[in-house]
Design a protein around this motif. Structure first.
Motif, PDB file in Angstrom:
ATOM      1  N   UNK A 146       2.571   5.579   2.865  1.00  0.00           N
ATOM      2  CA  UNK A 146       1.883   6.288   3.945  1.00  0.00           C
ATOM      3  C   UNK A 146       0.428   5.830   3.958  1.00  0.00           C
ATOM      4  N   UNK A 147       0.015   5.263   5.084  1.00  0.00           N
ATOM      5  CA  UNK A 147      -1.328   4.702   5.211  1.00  0.00           C
ATOM      6  C   UNK A 147      -2.110   5.529   6.224  1.00  0.00           C
ATOM      7  N   UNK A 148      -3.242   6.088   5.782  1.00  0.00           N
ATOM      8  CA  UNK A 148      -4.119   6.858   6.658  1.00  0.00           C
ATOM      9  C   UNK A 148      -5.334   6.006   6.998  1.00  0.00           C
ATOM     10  N   UNK A 149      -5.580   5.847   8.290  1.00  0.00           N
ATOM     11  CA  UNK A 149      -6.724   5.064   8.758  1.00  0.00           C
ATOM     12  C   UNK A 149      -7.768   6.015   9.317  1.00  0.00           C
ATOM     13  N   UNK A 150      -9.042   5.698   9.089  1.00  0.00           N
ATOM     14  CA  UNK A 150     -10.116   6.574   9.542  1.00  0.00           C
ATOM     15  C   UNK A 150     -11.392   5.775   9.765  1.00  0.00           C
ATOM     16  N   UNK A 151     -12.373   6.430  10.374  1.00  0.00           N
ATOM     17  CA  UNK A 151     -13.683   5.830  10.573  1.00  0.00           C
ATOM     18  C   UNK A 151     -13.770   5.001  11.838  1.00  0.00           C
ATOM     19  N   UNK A 152     -14.798   4.172  11.869  1.00  0.00           N
ATOM     20  CA  UNK A 152     -15.047   3.296  13.009  1.00  0.00           C
ATOM     21  C   UNK A 152     -14.741   1.864  12.600  1.00  0.00           C
ATOM     22  N   UNK A 153     -13.827   1.261  13.310  1.00  0.00           N
ATOM     23  CA  UNK A 153     -13.394  -0.107  13.043  1.00  0.00           C
ATOM     24  C   UNK A 153     -14.120  -1.038  14.006  1.00  0.00           C
ATOM     25  N   UNK A 154     -15.028  -1.850  13.460  1.00  0.00           N
ATOM     26  CA  UNK A 154     -15.785  -2.792  14.273  1.00  0.00           C
ATOM     27  C   UNK A 154     -15.664  -4.175  13.674  1.00  0.00           C
ATOM     28  N   UNK A 155     -15.466  -5.164  14.525  1.00  0.00           N
ATOM     29  CA  UNK A 155     -15.264  -6.541  14.084  1.00  0.00           C
ATOM     30  C   UNK A 155     -16.476  -7.075  13.325  1.00  0.00           C
ATOM     31  N   UNK A 156     -17.656  -6.522  13.582  1.00  0.00           N
ATOM     32  CA  UNK A 156     -18.873  -6.996  12.927  1.00  0.00           C
ATOM     33  C   UNK A 156     -19.120  -6.326  11.572  1.00  0.00           C
ATOM     34  N   UNK A 157     -18.245  -5.415  11.182  1.00  0.00           N
ATOM     35  CA  UNK A 157     -18.396  -4.686   9.921  1.00  0.00           C
ATOM     36  C   UNK A 157     -17.208  -4.984   8.996  1.00  0.00           C
ATOM     37  N   UNK A 158     -17.389  -4.766   7.692  1.00  0.00           N
ATOM     38  CA  UNK A 158     -16.263  -4.950   6.766  1.00  0.00           C
ATOM     39  C   UNK A 158     -15.120  -4.002   7.117  1.00  0.00           C
ATOM     40  N   UNK A 159     -13.904  -4.460   6.856  1.00  0.00           N
ATOM     41  CA  UNK A 159     -12.742  -3.612   7.099  1.00  0.00           C
ATOM     42  C   UNK A 159     -11.795  -3.728   5.910  1.00  0.00           C
ATOM     43  N   UNK A 160     -10.940  -2.746   5.720  1.00  0.00           N
ATOM     44  CA  UNK A 160      -9.969  -2.817   4.622  1.00  0.00           C
ATOM     45  C   UNK A 160      -9.009  -3.989   4.798  1.00  0.00           C
ATOM     46  N   UNK A 161      -8.527  -4.474   3.688  1.00  0.00           N
ATOM     47  CA  UNK A 161      -7.544  -5.561   3.677  1.00  0.00           C
ATOM     48  C   UNK A 161      -6.172  -4.963   3.368  1.00  0.00           C
ATOM     49  N   UNK A 162      -5.160  -5.385   4.105  1.00  0.00           N
ATOM     50  CA  UNK A 162      -3.806  -4.895   3.861  1.00  0.00           C
ATOM     51  C   UNK A 162      -3.354  -5.242   2.451  1.00  0.00           C
ATOM     52  N   UNK A 163      -3.585  -6.474   2.015  1.00  0.00           N
ATOM     53  CA  UNK A 163      -3.129  -6.891   0.685  1.00  0.00           C
ATOM     54  C   UNK A 163      -3.797  -6.073  -0.422  1.00  0.00           C
ATOM     55  N   UNK A 164      -5.091  -5.807  -0.294  1.00  0.00           N
ATOM     56  CA  UNK A 164      -5.774  -4.996  -1.299  1.00  0.00           C
ATOM     57  C   UNK A 164      -5.283  -3.552  -1.264  1.00  0.00           C
ATOM     58  N   UNK A 165      -5.060  -3.030  -0.081  1.00  0.00           N
ATOM     59  CA  UNK A 165      -4.582  -1.659   0.063  1.00  0.00           C
ATOM     60  C   UNK A 165      -3.180  -1.503  -0.536  1.00  0.00           C
ATOM     61  N   UNK A 166      -2.316  -2.435  -0.238  1.00  0.00           N
ATOM     62  CA  UNK A 166      -0.941  -2.385  -0.727  1.00  0.00           C
ATOM     63  C   UNK A 166      -0.868  -2.609  -2.226  1.00  0.00           C
TER      64      UNK A 166
END
Length: 82
Positions: A22-42
């Motif tokens: 179960x993956x919960x996403x939150x916050x503001x997702x902007x291309x100019x900012x860091x974002x979570x990585x699927x591989x690191x999350x998994x």
């Protein structure tokens, strides 16, 4: 001192529930900012199903779509349901 209006960063949290991740996403997702990585999350988890919850997403752009694409590609390659 004036308060800064900081935009909440993109966040993703994963919780295993049996064979479901179960993956919960939150916050503001902007291309100019860091974002979570699927591989690191998994990590080392290999779920049979991935379930997303997006209630906490405040704003988004294509960076969220890139995360979803990474997730979908992994699910296709591993045979997990997305």
């Amino acid at each position: 001192m004036a308060e800064k209006n900081e935009t909440p960063r993109a966040r993703a949290e994963a919780k295993a529930a049996g064979d479901v991740l179960e993956v919960s996403l939150a916050g503001t997702w902007q291309i100019t900012e860091p974002r979570p990585s699927w591989d690191e999350l998994r990590g080392a988890q290999n779920p049979q199903r991935v379930r997303l919850q997006t209630d906490g997403v405040e704003r988004w752009d294509s960076s969220l779509l890139l995360f979803l694409f990474e997730t979908q590609q992994w699910c296709r390659a591993s045979g997990a349901y997305f």
